[in-house]
Design a protein around this motif. Structure first.
Motif, short mmCIF file in Angstrom:
data_model
loop_
_atom_site.label_atom_id
_atom_site.label_comp_id
_atom_site.label_asym_id
_atom_site.label_seq_id
_atom_site.Cartn_x
_atom_site.Cartn_y
_atom_site.Cartn_z
N UNK A 93 0.85 -1.19 0.00
CA UNK A 93 0.00 0.00 0.00
C UNK A 93 0.88 1.24 0.00
N UNK A 94 0.27 2.38 -0.21
CA UNK A 94 0.98 3.65 -0.13
C UNK A 94 0.30 4.53 0.92
N UNK A 95 1.03 5.48 1.41
CA UNK A 95 0.48 6.43 2.36
C UNK A 95 0.66 7.84 1.82
N UNK A 96 -0.18 8.74 2.30
CA UNK A 96 -0.13 10.13 1.82
C UNK A 96 1.25 10.75 2.04
N UNK A 97 1.88 10.38 3.15
CA UNK A 97 3.18 10.99 3.44
C UNK A 97 4.32 10.31 2.69
N UNK A 98 4.07 9.10 2.13
CA UNK A 98 5.09 8.40 1.33
C UNK A 98 4.49 8.02 -0.03
N UNK A 99 4.07 8.95 -0.83
CA UNK A 99 3.35 8.62 -2.07
C UNK A 99 4.21 7.93 -3.12
N UNK A 100 5.52 8.03 -3.01
CA UNK A 100 6.39 7.44 -4.03
C UNK A 100 6.94 6.08 -3.63
N UNK A 101 6.50 5.54 -2.48
CA UNK A 101 7.03 4.27 -2.00
C UNK A 101 5.89 3.28 -1.72
N UNK A 102 6.13 2.01 -2.05
CA UNK A 102 5.21 0.95 -1.68
C UNK A 102 5.61 0.39 -0.33
N UNK A 103 4.74 0.48 0.63
CA UNK A 103 4.97 -0.12 1.94
C UNK A 103 4.31 -1.49 1.96
N UNK A 104 4.74 -2.37 2.85
CA UNK A 104 4.16 -3.71 2.89
C UNK A 104 4.10 -4.23 4.32
N UNK A 105 3.13 -5.09 4.54
CA UNK A 105 2.96 -5.80 5.80
C UNK A 105 2.64 -7.25 5.49
N UNK A 106 2.97 -8.13 6.41
CA UNK A 106 2.72 -9.56 6.20
C UNK A 106 1.95 -10.17 7.36
N UNK A 107 1.17 -11.21 7.05
CA UNK A 107 0.42 -11.97 8.05
C UNK A 107 0.03 -13.30 7.46
N UNK A 108 -1.09 -13.84 7.89
CA UNK A 108 -1.54 -15.10 7.30
C UNK A 108 -2.31 -15.94 8.28
N UNK A 109 -2.48 -17.22 7.91
CA UNK A 109 -3.20 -18.14 8.77
C UNK A 109 -2.52 -19.49 8.74
#
Length: 241
Positions: A93-109
């Motif tokens: 995802x992207x955030x308004x304060x980091x519009x030029x970077x893709x951020x990521x998070x991980x999880x699962x089951x």
């Protein structure tokens, strides 16, 4: 008593029943290296959701198998094996304060895979204490979920939406599907080594992916290589003289 305990108890009683008719039993322990075939990307607004597939595993797998001789070289068999797997989900995802970077998070089951191979074996080599066999089985698979919900404090770039997206991984696994496995077994005296491959018969082993009541297509397939060591117990009764 949780669901996995009840199912394992039922498997135990099934195993005891099979032992009464079998002429030999293999009891062993192996490792499962599973690969996932899935190129699915789900895009929801500014989010991209996908399963992480670029990793390898070495999951432990206890197993037991009962053999029923049909002829000198052919035998039928039925077994039980289980191991624990996970569906690792990622969200970018992207955030308004980091519009030029893709951020990521991980999880699962997490999930337990309960497998019941039913098939046959053919002895290529039978030299008394040493034999070499090829094996082929159909494998019904029951899936028991063991989800570990993320509960990260909502701060920084963690949001409730990100948590919901990752926790929704538990909607993906299908509760039942079919595999087939084939391989080779080498046995000396009572000790054996088995190597086999497992593939899905189903075109997809996924229900899809459901978020906020909306269902998204999420096909996935797996294949694995399994290596195991076992000890063979002969149960054939000797005739009284």
């Amino acid at each position: 008593m949780n669901k996995i305990t009840i199912i394992l108890a039922a498997c135990f009683f099934l195993i005891m029943g099979q032992a009464a008719f079998s002429q030999s039993i293999r009891v062993g322990f192996g490792l499962v290296d599973e690969r996932v075939s899935n190129g699915t990307f789900i895009r929801i607004d500014t989010l991209t959701i996908y399963e992480q597939t670029n990793y390898s595993t070495s999951d432990p797998m206890p197993f037991i198998r009962f053999d029923y001789p049909i002829s000198d070289r052919f035998s039928g068999n039925i077994g039980f094996q289980f191991h624990k797997k996970a569906i690792p989900l990622a969200v970018e995802y992207t955030m308004d304060r980091y519009p030029d970077f893709n951020l990521s998070k991980g999880g699962g089951t997490g999930m337990y895979l309960l497998e019941f191979p039913i098939g046959g074996s053919y002895k290529l080599i039978d030299k008394g204490e040493f034999n070499l066999s090829i094996d082929l089985s159909a494998v019904p698979v029951w899936v028991v979920l063991d989800p570990i919900p993320l509960d990260v404090p909502i701060q920084g770039d963690w949001t409730q939406e990100i948590l919901d997206v990752l926790n929704a991984a538990e909607t993906i696994p299908r509760s039942f599907y079919m595999n087939y496995q084939y391989g080779i077994s080498m046995e000396y005296k009572r000790f054996g080594l088995t190597l086999f491959r497992t593939n899905n018969i189903n075109r997809s082993i996924s229900n899809g992916y459901t978020l906020y009541g909306q269902e998204y297509n999420f096909p996935r397939r797996t294949r694995s290589t399994r290596l195991g060591l076992y000890y063979s117990l002969g149960l054939k009764k000797r005739n009284k003289e």
